[in-house]
Design a protein around this motif. Structure first.
Motif, PDB file in Angstrom:
ATOM      1  N   THR A 120       0.834  -1.192   0.000  1.00 30.97           N
ATOM      2  CA  THR A 120       0.000   0.000   0.000  1.00 30.97           C
ATOM      3  C   THR A 120       0.870   1.243   0.000  1.00 30.97           C
ATOM      4  O   THR A 120       1.977   1.252   0.540  1.00 30.97           O
ATOM      5  CB  THR A 120      -0.939   0.010   1.228  1.00 30.97           C
ATOM      6  N   ARG A 151      -5.096   8.836  -7.520  1.00 28.99           N
ATOM      7  CA  ARG A 151      -6.293   8.158  -8.019  1.00 28.99           C
ATOM      8  C   ARG A 151      -6.004   7.380  -9.295  1.00 28.99           C
ATOM      9  O   ARG A 151      -6.542   6.283  -9.499  1.00 28.99           O
ATOM     10  CB  ARG A 151      -7.399   9.189  -8.218  1.00 28.99           C
ATOM     11  N   ARG A 163      -2.972  -1.051  -2.866  1.00 25.30           N
ATOM     12  CA  ARG A 163      -3.866   0.059  -2.537  1.00 25.30           C
ATOM     13  C   ARG A 163      -3.076   1.365  -2.521  1.00 25.30           C
ATOM     14  O   ARG A 163      -1.958   1.416  -2.027  1.00 25.30           O
ATOM     15  CB  ARG A 163      -4.526  -0.161  -1.177  1.00 25.30           C
ATOM     16  N   ASN A 165      -3.726   5.514  -1.568  1.00 20.28           N
ATOM     17  CA  ASN A 165      -4.634   6.498  -0.985  1.00 20.28           C
ATOM     18  C   ASN A 165      -3.863   7.759  -0.592  1.00 20.28           C
ATOM     19  O   ASN A 165      -2.641   7.827  -0.745  1.00 20.28           O
ATOM     20  CB  ASN A 165      -5.323   5.911   0.254  1.00 20.28           C
ATOM     21  N   LEU A 210      -5.041   4.014   7.070  1.00 24.35           N
ATOM     22  CA  LEU A 210      -5.014   3.647   5.651  1.00 24.35           C
ATOM     23  C   LEU A 210      -4.021   2.528   5.379  1.00 24.35           C
ATOM     24  O   LEU A 210      -4.274   1.642   4.561  1.00 24.35           O
ATOM     25  CB  LEU A 210      -4.677   4.872   4.802  1.00 24.35           C
ATOM     26  N   ALA A 214      -7.452  -0.078   6.555  1.00 23.38           N
ATOM     27  CA  ALA A 214      -8.440   0.268   5.524  1.00 23.38           C
ATOM     28  C   ALA A 214      -8.241  -0.573   4.268  1.00 23.38           C
ATOM     29  O   ALA A 214      -8.015  -0.051   3.170  1.00 23.38           O
ATOM     30  CB  ALA A 214      -8.361   1.750   5.206  1.00 23.38           C
ATOM     31  N   CYS A 217     -10.201   0.449   1.147  1.00 25.59           N
ATOM     32  CA  CYS A 217     -10.032   1.776   0.553  1.00 25.59           C
ATOM     33  C   CYS A 217      -8.929   1.782  -0.491  1.00 25.59           C
ATOM     34  O   CYS A 217      -7.822   1.299  -0.229  1.00 25.59           O
ATOM     35  CB  CYS A 217      -9.649   2.799   1.627  1.00 25.59           C
ATOM     36  N   THR A 218      -9.216   2.332  -1.648  1.00 30.51           N
ATOM     37  CA  THR A 218      -8.162   2.692  -2.602  1.00 30.51           C
ATOM     38  C   THR A 218      -8.664   3.839  -3.459  1.00 30.51           C
ATOM     39  O   THR A 218      -9.868   3.936  -3.758  1.00 30.51           O
ATOM     40  CB  THR A 218      -7.715   1.493  -3.461  1.00 30.51           C
ATOM     41  N   ASP A 220      -8.803   6.820  -2.396  1.00 35.64           N
ATOM     42  CA  ASP A 220      -9.536   7.712  -1.501  1.00 35.64           C
ATOM     43  C   ASP A 220      -8.634   8.800  -0.926  1.00 35.64           C
ATOM     44  O   ASP A 220      -7.407   8.647  -0.856  1.00 35.64           O
ATOM     45  CB  ASP A 220     -10.155   6.926  -0.344  1.00 35.64           C
ATOM     46  N   VAL A 222      -8.483  10.995   2.617  1.00 40.05           N
ATOM     47  CA  VAL A 222      -9.012  11.206   3.966  1.00 40.05           C
ATOM     48  C   VAL A 222      -8.635  12.609   4.408  1.00 40.05           C
ATOM     49  O   VAL A 222      -7.461  12.974   4.452  1.00 40.05           O
ATOM     50  CB  VAL A 222      -8.451  10.160   4.947  1.00 40.05           C
TER      51      VAL A 222
END
Length: 230
Positions: A120, A151, A163, A165, A210, A214, A217-218, A220, A222
């Motif tokens: 990640t 993104r 992932r 983020n 994250l 999380a 979540c990808t 995203d 925060v």
């Protein structure tokens, strides 16, 4: 069980230093990449995040010491206020090299490891990327570009189990925010719903979430900004 490895850029101070502490507490072997000395980090390498060769060499060094990297947190940054009319070409390009170029450099260097470990990446952007700010055009533009890269990369590598983020802090109580910065004035603080600056520990908690928790979540972002952007 193999100890997971994390790499934090900008880990010598501020938000990055708090992220190093948080991930160490969660059981990671943490390496740090920073232009400045990081005496409290056992595995630290001096490198400029905007220099792709220096970043590649630093990542290779830390990989040799610790093993494949499974978490990357890009916290290295640069801040300067100036009205658009006063932003020099060099200041504009420096902001882009550090923030957008730095994230690109670290992502490129670490991506083979992240694909291997199904890891990640978390990038530190800014609430100014979303809301903009007076005298912050070059900083906000660079941080906004970071969100676009996060993104896009998230969409690219999600099927490979990686992932990507971001966290978007508001004005944070670190040395990067000078004592005379307008964000420290009572007038500005009273304009925030929470009436205070964000702390680096709070941003680190969002990063820790994250990285460690999380898994759903990808792509995203925060927001950790005391309500500066709602």
């Amino acid at each position: 069980m193999t100890t997971p490895v994390a790499l934090v850029t900008g880990g010598a101070s501020g938000i990055g230093a708090e992220v190093v502490t948080a991930l160490t507490r969660r059981g990671y072997a943490v390496g740090c990449l920073d232009r400045n000395p990081a005496p409290n980090v056992e595995h630290a390498v001096a490198a400029d995040i905007s220099d792709p060769r220096a970043v590649a060499d630093a990542v290779a060094d830390l990989r040799d010491r610790l093993g494949p990297i499974s978490a990357v947190v890009n916290s290295a940054g640069h801040y300067q206020m100036a009205p658009v009319a006063d932003i020099t070409r060099e200041a504009w390009h420096t902001m882009l090299r550090v923030h957008l170029g730095g994230l690109f450099n670290i992502a490129r260097a670490c991506l083979p490891d992240l694909l291997e470990t199904h890891g990640t990446l978390v990038a530190v952007t800014s609430e100014l990327a979303v809301g903009g700010g007076e005298d912050d055009a070059h900083y906000a533009a660079a941080k906004g570009a970071v969100i676009g890269l996060v993104r896009s990369l998230a969409a690219e590598v999600a099927a490979d189990g990686v992932r990507v983020n971001a966290v978007a802090p508001g004005p944070t109580d670190t040395p990067l925010l000078a004592a005379d910065n307008p964000c420290r004035t009572p007038e500005y603080l009273n304009s925030l719903p929470l009436r205070r600056l964000t702390t680096p520990q709070e941003v680190a908690r969002a990063v820790e979430f994250l990285v460690c928790d999380a898994t759903f979540c990808t792509g995203d972002v925060v927001n950790v900004n005391a309500g500066a952007v709602i």
